[in-house]
Design an enzyme around this catalytic site. Structure first.
Site, PDB file in Angstrom:
ATOM      1  N   ASP A   1       0.719  -1.012  -0.032  1.00 60.04           N
ATOM      2  CA  ASP A   1       0.031  -0.130  -0.182  1.00 60.04           C
ATOM      3  C   ASP A   1       0.647   0.852   0.081  1.00 60.04           C
ATOM      4  O   ASP A   1       1.186   1.249   0.648  1.00 60.04           O
ATOM      5  CB  ASP A   1      -0.840   0.132   1.280  1.00 60.04           C
ATOM      6  CG  ASP A   1      -1.996   1.225   1.192  1.00 60.04           C
ATOM      7  OD1 ASP A   1      -2.561   1.797   0.247  1.00 60.04           O
ATOM      8  OD2 ASP A   1      -2.730   1.284   2.042  1.00 60.04           O
TER       9      ASP A   1
ATOM     10  N   ALA B   1       0.995   5.218  -0.593  1.00 64.76           N
ATOM     11  CA  ALA B   1      -0.075   6.393   0.123  1.00 64.76           C
ATOM     12  C   ALA B   1       0.270   7.959  -0.100  1.00 64.76           C
ATOM     13  O   ALA B   1      -0.281   8.410   0.167  1.00 64.76           O
ATOM     14  CB  ALA B   1      -1.364   5.962   1.272  1.00 64.76           C
TER      15      ALA B   1
END
Ligand code: LMR
Length: 405
Positions: free
Chosen positions: A219, A221
């Site tokens: 992930d 981000a």
């Protein structure tokens, strides 16, 4: 009145971060400080639209000719540009046709589809999430019908590795992970700790995934909030060069300041062009049953910025400014904490990366800081460093000091 089926449901508590956002808005105290939800703010407390974004929007106003659906992959110029951000310009996996991507409604939309995919690979499996992590990770996994388990993600507190992630803890807690389980691993600027895996640890976790046959979801981000764009991605690139298969969810909310445009991308790396085709068919199928087709405006903005050299240079400069401001805030906060005798907290905050810092408070400190000082932060003790201002740092440090371990 007929039987109301809704009476079978009870009122849910608000989401930890969104509830805090609403409470902050309503607080009439003019000394209030918002260190809650992870949004970049400037010294005036504003989250302005980036200049590169405005310029791209002006270009799009004249060049965009249709609002028709773009298809399951969305804007493919965007998909390719995000792939280059993740893999770099000379990627073997991309050249071999082992990478495919789909635009998604934010990083969260990408994560949901990724978890849906892991579920198709392993019905009985669980998805491992770091402890601590962004609370929505486990929430998304469960909402997609999978169980979660957690692996330790602790900071080494003393000795030559102080401030690094305790890799032994990760290994020990993943000992009971089974082949086919998913694992969410955060890219640069771990939320909420601000402590990242170093490059050797990225390699080690890649080998662990291969040995145990875990399916990784990386992930990303906060790309560009820790170091330069290339440096921030070194560990992830090393990881992707070792694991044969992985999904990467990429969010443009923070680094392009496109929060409300819901701009993200789900990138898949597989072992062969055949697997790439199969994977794409499943990812598109999962998305189709959820949001059907991805949004386009934010993706068009990002594609325009990344593919227009002048806008790219403008964006990198703005990203450098955001990162530089966060670094200065960390340094100023450390100085203020030292004045109040909190050297350990000061050392921690300067060595962490990205928007967040997980403060080591006594139990109940966050509630007291909200109630007594209008300093808004979640109960976990995570602060959004970008929510600090140079003129409130002294106040915040003074109010926090009595509660810091
Ligand atoms: C955060 O962690 O505060 C951000 O990622 C925003 C969110 O949606 O929770």
């Amino acid at each position: 009145m007929s039987n109301a089926l809704i009476s079978n449901l009870s009122l849910l508590p608000p989401d930890a971060l969104l509830g805090l956002m609403a409470a902050y808005k309503e607080d009439p105290r003019d000394t209030k400080v918002d260190l809650g939800v992870g949004i970049y703010k400037d010294d005036a407390g504003q989250t302005p639209v980036l200049k590169a974004v405005k310029a791209a929007e002006e270009m799009l106003l004249t060049t965009e000719t249709s609002k028709a659906y773009e298809g399951p992959r969305g804007n493919q110029l965007f998909d390719n540009a995000v792939e280059r951000q993740i893999f770099g310009d000379n990627s073997e996996a991309r050249a071999q046709g082992r990478v495919v991507s789909l635009a998604s409604p934010g990083g969260c939309g990408a994560l949901s589809v990724a978890v849906g995919f892991v579920k198709r690979l392993s019905q009985q499996g669980v998805v491992w999430v770091s402890s601590p992590s962004w609370p929505n990770h486990a929430h998304v996994v469960r909402a997609m019908g999978m169980a979660t388990d957690s692996y330790a993600y602790d900071e080494v507190s003393s000795g030559p590795h102080a401030g690094k992630v305790d890799f032994e803890g990760i290994k020990t807690t993943l000992a009971k992970a089974k082949a086919g389980d998913g694992i969410i691993i955060q890219g640069p600027c771990h939320n909420p700790t601000g402590i990242d895996l170093d490059n050797a640890q990225w390699e080690a976790i890649a080998h662990l995934c291969v040995e145990k046959s875990l399916f990784p979801i990386v992930d990303v981000a906060y790309h560009g909030f820790g170091n330069s764009l290339d440096e921030d991605m070194l560990g992830v690139r090393r990881f992707l060069s070792i694991v044969p298969e992985a999904l990467v969810s990429y969010s443009c909310s923070k680094n392009f300041g496109l929060y409300r445009e819901r701009t993200g991308c789900l990138v898949a790396q597989t072992q062969s062009t055949e697997h790439t085709k199969v994977t794409l068919s499943h990812l598109a199928d999962i998305a189709r049953a959820s949001y059907s087709m991805p949004p386009s405006h934010g993706a068009a903005i990002v594609a325009t910025i990344l593919d227009t050299p002048a806008l790219y240079a403008m964006w990198v400069e703005e990203l450098d400014l955001m990162r530089g401001r966060i670094t200065s805030l960390r340094e100023a906060m450390a100085l203020a904490l030292r004045k109040h005798g909190k050297d350990v907290a000061a050392d921690r905050i300067v060595r962490q990366k990205g928007m967040f810092s997980l403060m080591q408070f006594e139990e109940g400190a966050a509630q007291k800081l909200v109630a007594e000082h209008a300093i808004y932060l979640p109960n976990s003790g995570r602060i959004n460093v970008a929510g600090l201002k140079l003129d409130t740092i002294e106040y915040v440090a003074k109010c926090m000091a009595p509660y810091l371990k």
